[in-house]
Design an enzyme around this catalytic site. Structure first.
Site, PDB file in Angstrom:
ATOM      1  N   ASP B 100      -1.194 -10.166  -2.927  1.00 40.00           N
ATOM      2  CA  ASP B 100      -1.850  -9.542  -4.072  1.00 40.00           C
ATOM      3  C   ASP B 100      -0.826  -8.750  -4.866  1.00 40.00           C
ATOM      4  O   ASP B 100       0.265  -8.456  -4.378  1.00 40.00           O
ATOM      5  CB  ASP B 100      -3.012  -8.629  -3.624  1.00 40.00           C
ATOM      6  CG  ASP B 100      -2.564  -7.527  -2.684  1.00 40.00           C
ATOM      7  OD1 ASP B 100      -1.701  -7.788  -1.806  1.00 40.00           O
ATOM      8  OD2 ASP B 100      -3.062  -6.394  -2.796  1.00 40.00           O
ATOM      9  N   GLU B 163      -3.152  -5.543   0.045  1.00 41.33           N
ATOM     10  CA  GLU B 163      -2.185  -4.481   0.346  1.00 41.33           C
ATOM     11  C   GLU B 163      -2.174  -3.397  -0.716  1.00 41.33           C
ATOM     12  O   GLU B 163      -2.131  -2.209  -0.406  1.00 41.33           O
ATOM     13  CB  GLU B 163      -0.780  -5.088   0.495  1.00 41.33           C
ATOM     14  CG  GLU B 163       0.243  -4.145   1.142  1.00 41.33           C
ATOM     15  CD  GLU B 163       0.908  -3.162   0.176  1.00 41.33           C
ATOM     16  OE1 GLU B 163       1.387  -2.108   0.636  1.00 41.33           O
ATOM     17  OE2 GLU B 163       0.932  -3.435  -1.048  1.00 41.33           O
TER      18      GLU B 163
END
Lengths: 469, 469
Positions: B100, B163
């Site tokens: 991400d 994350e």
């Protein structure tokens, strides 16, 4: 004759008028947003056409271009100067209003698309319904209704498209046309106002406004707070510090000397505040406000219109979206404004604010770049309340609504009112038809259907009363 | 053998690898933004397919749903658990990374579309090029290159997609799979890190992070500052006041007791900071920072990694766009985070921050509604630097780059590192290939082409060195 046009209005226009308002609301002409400029220009031309249809003569005045902060030049919207009727035996009333609107996006928390007129529970929702498209349209509708019988006065219009960003170019135009367009004007009526309660009101004063930007820059690009947190002087904490020096928790402005110019309140003014309706509990409930800073109606009315105030509006350049982001913003711009009252001078206020912020920042010993600028400064305005047009408006309110008018001193700003007074020397009055809960600059702006329809009658009755005084 | 795959890499992959990075960068998978969730899920599946093409076994672990603040449930992206090779005579290295990215819009000030990989002056620009898509891809490329000769170790992958918003669900998954997926893992390598200078580095410690939201509400809807300025307790001034209590102009955190848990610096730690490269003047010039808070390299390194810091990121709900708007925002949310160091505990910090803000707010005597929440809290992590994988990484750096490795203690946060250590008890190391000026969370994020290509060689050499120790 009043009853005759009332009847026409009720039967014919109750359904027709909101349709035109729908068309106007659908034009997304936020004057703040350069990308909407063409729509703003289209809006002005559409209003010009509406006046021509009523037999008016319309001049679309080109005000040239506006330089954006990125140095790009974009066209200013034209200003409408128009007249309907030129009978020298009649009085001439000039209506001023604006057709631009404040920013509005459904994501801001609107219940419906702000640009689709939506009727619900007797209210017409949409950006500009109250501020100020709806009120201008009401005047046009009143003229149209009166024309079926007889227009008792000559009507002029001065309509602009940059009011929400400080009426760019308009003050100069008023000066230039003072000896021509304004020479035969007897009274100037400003539509850009609202009532303070559900009781119809006439506004005799407004506050001024100075808008400020504090720009702080700590780096050329945003930084990662993991890699730089703790070793750089962050622009955001400098800005937060500066913004926190402006106003205390009781709304008292902390800028040295700023209250010095505030003129003392007269007994006559006190009496007007005492007589004004202001539904404290209703407003608290409507807006979800737990407690005002002041307790009595009189104190609140005085504080919201007769004393300066400072509001912090927001910050540009910092993380403003939902979610979390661990950024150290490189360049942030804090935005706030100060409302002015007699006899505060914008130029003096600008100096006081800038000096105070610069002094505070110097104490902080930060290496960051700070720039304080002021976007516009407009004077407060206060009028006498015994001019013939004030008497006519009072009579009209009594006739249409059956009640005595509230005499209102609003907290908002209408720079052009004080400018009209200074330049033309004419009598200025603010006569609006918007309600106290119309949320002019907020989400779910609306005008009630009753205010809109009865408001048309009010403007018509006002012109009749003025002619027959 | 090293020279042979080096040759293959140089001739074949110098042109091929950036193409794959381009495909990955093109996926707008900001984990902060629920509207991008499907793209995030697609990204995870695409990475899973890439591992399968290398002969890997891939499990896509469903972590269920995430409840948004509007009570809506959306799917969490799956986590990839994968292995390539299962030879019991070889060591097993597990690489952790995330796919991400942070939010990115061209309007934030990017020179090019952040989602179109753009090569300029030897750099590959785009969101995720360095943090962390590029680094994961480099490991995959290294494995692919080694496979042409022989993969010297078994490789596992744990790749996640949340994350940047606190690794939702991952800690539990690590606990659940500790006795299965992690049982045969000898070393855990985290790719999500960068060098501190142009000298390649190995990271042995990170700071933790607690992210806070202060929500202040003064009304149910935005108010007009003309009508309400001076009579309501404005949410923005309460928020500005609270934010201004957090940190002083020297970056010192003003929360009582917050420094108490900070463990004293050892002589060995001091020595590591002295040996670390950190180009003060280069960084100042690159980022446009006039002056750091501290003067010496050692002080800066210690302050950015071994001391807590507090950064204010922004405000949600206030006016944040260009232009001017005279609004009193109804509900504003201030956002800030505190970076933690050994032995600060997130739960203690949360209490200290919340207590301090509540106490300050009580003094203010405001009727507004205030809510202080903490979005996530992650512990700091600090490792020993003499484990075999640290030795192998140092040798690999010497072999590929011809220099001694920097031993880095970063100021950023990698909650999963401390969690890996606590749960698995394995040796953890951070080995990244991103440069010091990659602007991981900022505008114009990039990885240099040299770092990307030589970084592939570094990961390959590391695995070879580790196998031959």
């Amino acid at each position: 004759t009043y009853d005759r046009f009332t009847l026409i209005l009720n039967l014919t226009y109750n359904f027709l008028f909101p349709q035109k308002l729908k068309d106007w609301v659908a034009i997304e002409n936020d004057s703040n947003d350069p990308s909407k400029r063409q729509q703003l220009i289209n809006m002005m031309h559409s209003a010009g056409e509406s006046i021509k249809k009523l037999g008016g003569t319309v001049e679309m005045v080109d005000l040239g271009t506006q330089k954006l902060c990125n140095e790009q030049n974009i066209s200013l919207p034209p200003v409408i100067l128009a007249n309907i009727g030129k009978d020298p035996t009649k009085l001439t009333v000039c209506f001023y209003g604006h057709l631009d609107v404040q920013p509005a996006k459904i994501e801001d928390g609107w219940s419906n698309d702000p640009y689709i007129l939506t009727e619900k529970n007797g209210n017409l929702y949409g950006r500009g319904t109250s501020d100020d498209k709806g009120q201008i349209l009401a005047v046009l509708n009143a003229v149209e209704a009166l024309q079926r019988h007889e227009l008792p006065v000559n009507v002029k219009f001065l309509l602009e498209g940059m009011e929400e960003v400080g009426s760019t170019g308009l003050p100069t135009l008023v000066e230039q046309r003072n000896s021509t367009f304004f020479s035969d004007v007897d009274y100037i009526v400003v539509t850009d106002t609202s009532w303070l309660s559900n009781k119809p009101g006439i506004t005799y004063g407004t506050r001024g406004n100075c808008y400020f930007l504090i720009e702080v820059e700590c780096s050329k690009q945003d930084l990662h707070s993991g890699a730089f947190g703790g070793i750089v002087h962050e622009a955001m904490s400098d800005l937060i510090f500066l913004l926190d020096t402006l106003v205390n928790s009781s709304g008292h402005i902390q800028i040295p000397g700023i209250y010095e110019a505030v003129s003392p309140l007269t007994d006559q003014e006190k009496k007007l505040y005492e007589e004004t309706e202001y539904d404290l509990d209703g407003i608290k409930a409507k807006y979800g406000i737990d407690r005002f800073i002041y307790k009595t109606k009189e104190e609140l009315l005085i504080r919201r219109s007769r004393y300066p105030s400072l509001s912090i509006h927001g910050i540009e350049g910092a993380f403003s979206e939902p979610g979390t982001k661990t950024v150290i913003p490189a360049r942030v711009i804090g935005k706030f404004s100060v409302r002015l009252v007699p006899n505060m001078e914008p130029s003096v206020v600008k100096k006081q604010v800038t000096d105070s912020l610069n002094e505070k920042f110097a104490e902080r010993n930060s290496p960051n770049r700070v720039k304080i600028t002021s976007e516009y400064g407009s004077k407060p305005w206060l009028s006498g309340t015994s001019d013939p047009q004030y008497l006519a408006a009072k009579k009209a309110i009594k006739r249409v609504f059956g009640v005595d008018a509230d005499m209102i001193h609003v907290g908002g700003t209408l720079p052009i009112a004080s400018h009209f007074q200074e330049v033309t020397g004419k009598s200025i009055m603010l006569l609006g038809i918007g309600g106290p809960d119309d949320a002019a600059h907020g989400q779910d702006e609306k005008i009630s259907r009753i205010n809109f329809i009865e408001g048309i009658k009010l403007y018509a009755a006002f012109l009749q009363e003025l002619a027959s005084l």
